[in-house]
Design a protein around this motif. Sequence first.
Motif, PDB file in Angstrom:
ATOM      1  N   SER A  38       0.808  -1.216   0.000  1.00  0.00           N
ATOM      2  CA  SER A  38       0.000   0.000   0.000  1.00  0.00           C
ATOM      3  C   SER A  38       0.843   1.269   0.000  1.00  0.00           C
ATOM      4  CB  SER A  38      -0.969  -0.003   1.185  1.00  0.00           C
ATOM      5  OG  SER A  38      -0.255  -0.149   2.389  1.00  0.00           O
ATOM      6  N   ASP A  39       2.046   1.228   0.591  1.00  0.00           N
ATOM      7  CA  ASP A  39       2.906   2.412   0.620  1.00  0.00           C
ATOM      8  C   ASP A  39       3.540   2.715  -0.738  1.00  0.00           C
ATOM      9  OD1 ASP A  39       4.376   0.017   0.978  1.00  0.00           O
ATOM     10  OD2 ASP A  39       6.092   1.153   1.739  1.00  0.00           O
ATOM     11  N   LEU A  41       1.768   2.350  -3.770  1.00  0.00           N
ATOM     12  CA  LEU A  41       0.745   2.511  -4.798  1.00  0.00           C
ATOM     13  C   LEU A  41      -0.032   3.811  -4.660  1.00  0.00           C
ATOM     14  CD1 LEU A  41      -0.755  -1.087  -4.620  1.00  0.00           C
ATOM     15  CD2 LEU A  41       1.091  -0.269  -6.074  1.00  0.00           C
ATOM     16  N   SER A  42      -0.385   4.361  -5.805  1.00  0.00           N
ATOM     17  CA  SER A  42      -1.321   5.480  -5.831  1.00  0.00           C
ATOM     18  C   SER A  42      -2.733   4.910  -5.672  1.00  0.00           C
ATOM     19  CB  SER A  42      -1.203   6.234  -7.158  1.00  0.00           C
ATOM     20  OG  SER A  42      -1.671   5.419  -8.220  1.00  0.00           O
ATOM     21  N   GLU A  43      -3.697   5.766  -5.459  1.00  0.00           N
ATOM     22  CA  GLU A  43      -5.087   5.306  -5.320  1.00  0.00           C
ATOM     23  C   GLU A  43      -5.562   4.611  -6.598  1.00  0.00           C
ATOM     24  OE1 GLU A  43      -6.949   5.122  -2.555  1.00  0.00           O
ATOM     25  OE2 GLU A  43      -5.149   5.869  -1.557  1.00  0.00           O
ATOM     26  N   ALA A  44      -5.169   5.145  -7.749  1.00  0.00           N
ATOM     27  CA  ALA A  44      -5.572   4.533  -9.025  1.00  0.00           C
ATOM     28  C   ALA A  44      -4.944   3.150  -9.180  1.00  0.00           C
ATOM     29  CB  ALA A  44      -5.174   5.433 -10.190  1.00  0.00           C
ATOM     30  N   GLN A  45      -3.699   3.003  -8.759  1.00  0.00           N
ATOM     31  CA  GLN A  45      -3.029   1.713  -8.863  1.00  0.00           C
ATOM     32  C   GLN A  45      -3.628   0.689  -7.900  1.00  0.00           C
ATOM     33  OE1 GLN A  45       0.936   3.169  -8.206  1.00  0.00           O
ATOM     34  NE2 GLN A  45       1.468   3.004 -10.378  1.00  0.00           N
ATOM     35  N   LYS A  46      -4.084   1.142  -6.732  1.00  0.00           N
ATOM     36  CA  LYS A  46      -4.698   0.225  -5.766  1.00  0.00           C
ATOM     37  C   LYS A  46      -5.958  -0.424  -6.331  1.00  0.00           C
ATOM     38  CE  LYS A  46      -2.956   2.499  -1.647  1.00  0.00           C
ATOM     39  NZ  LYS A  46      -3.265   3.324  -0.473  1.00  0.00           N
ATOM     40  N   PHE A  78      -0.014   2.339 -16.608  1.00  0.00           N
ATOM     41  CA  PHE A  78       0.289   2.975 -15.337  1.00  0.00           C
ATOM     42  C   PHE A  78       0.249   1.990 -14.162  1.00  0.00           C
ATOM     43  CE2 PHE A  78      -4.252   3.241 -15.361  1.00  0.00           C
ATOM     44  CZ  PHE A  78      -4.631   3.208 -14.031  1.00  0.00           C
ATOM     45  N   ASN A  79       0.087   0.703 -14.461  1.00  0.00           N
ATOM     46  CA  ASN A  79       0.111  -0.298 -13.406  1.00  0.00           C
ATOM     47  C   ASN A  79       1.513  -0.879 -13.176  1.00  0.00           C
ATOM     48  OD1 ASN A  79       0.138  -1.744 -15.848  1.00  0.00           O
ATOM     49  ND2 ASN A  79      -0.927  -3.482 -14.947  1.00  0.00           N
ATOM     50  N   ILE A  81       4.965  -0.423 -11.422  1.00  0.00           N
ATOM     51  CA  ILE A  81       5.538   0.297 -10.295  1.00  0.00           C
ATOM     52  C   ILE A  81       7.040   0.069 -10.308  1.00  0.00           C
ATOM     53  CG2 ILE A  81       5.656   0.460  -7.781  1.00  0.00           C
ATOM     54  CD1 ILE A  81       2.559  -0.866  -9.370  1.00  0.00           C
TER      55      ILE A  81
END
Length: 131
Positions: A38-39, A41-46, A78-79, A81
Amino acid sequence: MDSTAWIIITLIVLFVLGQFAFLYRSKGMQGRIAPDMSDLLSEAQKAQPRLIFYFHSPRCGMCRQVAPILKPLMEEHFNIIEVDVSKRPDVARRFKVMGTPTLMRVQEGRIEKVLMGAKDEKTIRDFVEAQ
């Protein structure tokens, strides 16, 4: 054979066994639950069901070969990381990354597939775009 030859043969065997250990460990990670990310990832990636983690190091020669292939893919998807292990060794330890470059595909919270080392463009593209 003299002792120098035996030492050289032993070192070569240990090196080869080490390479197999890396591959065996990466295959063993497949199917396991992914660590908390979770640390990273952006909200969109989550919200994405599939994520690709790209572990690299600025001093890694193979990473410099893979980077020109991955940079355009990162703009399209954009997925993906990007994790610089020299800046975030804690993340590499969490994911049990043994070497760079490593690509790790996480599908719905599970490590689906791991790709280690420098690969050609088709292999990397297929890994990222796999359905």
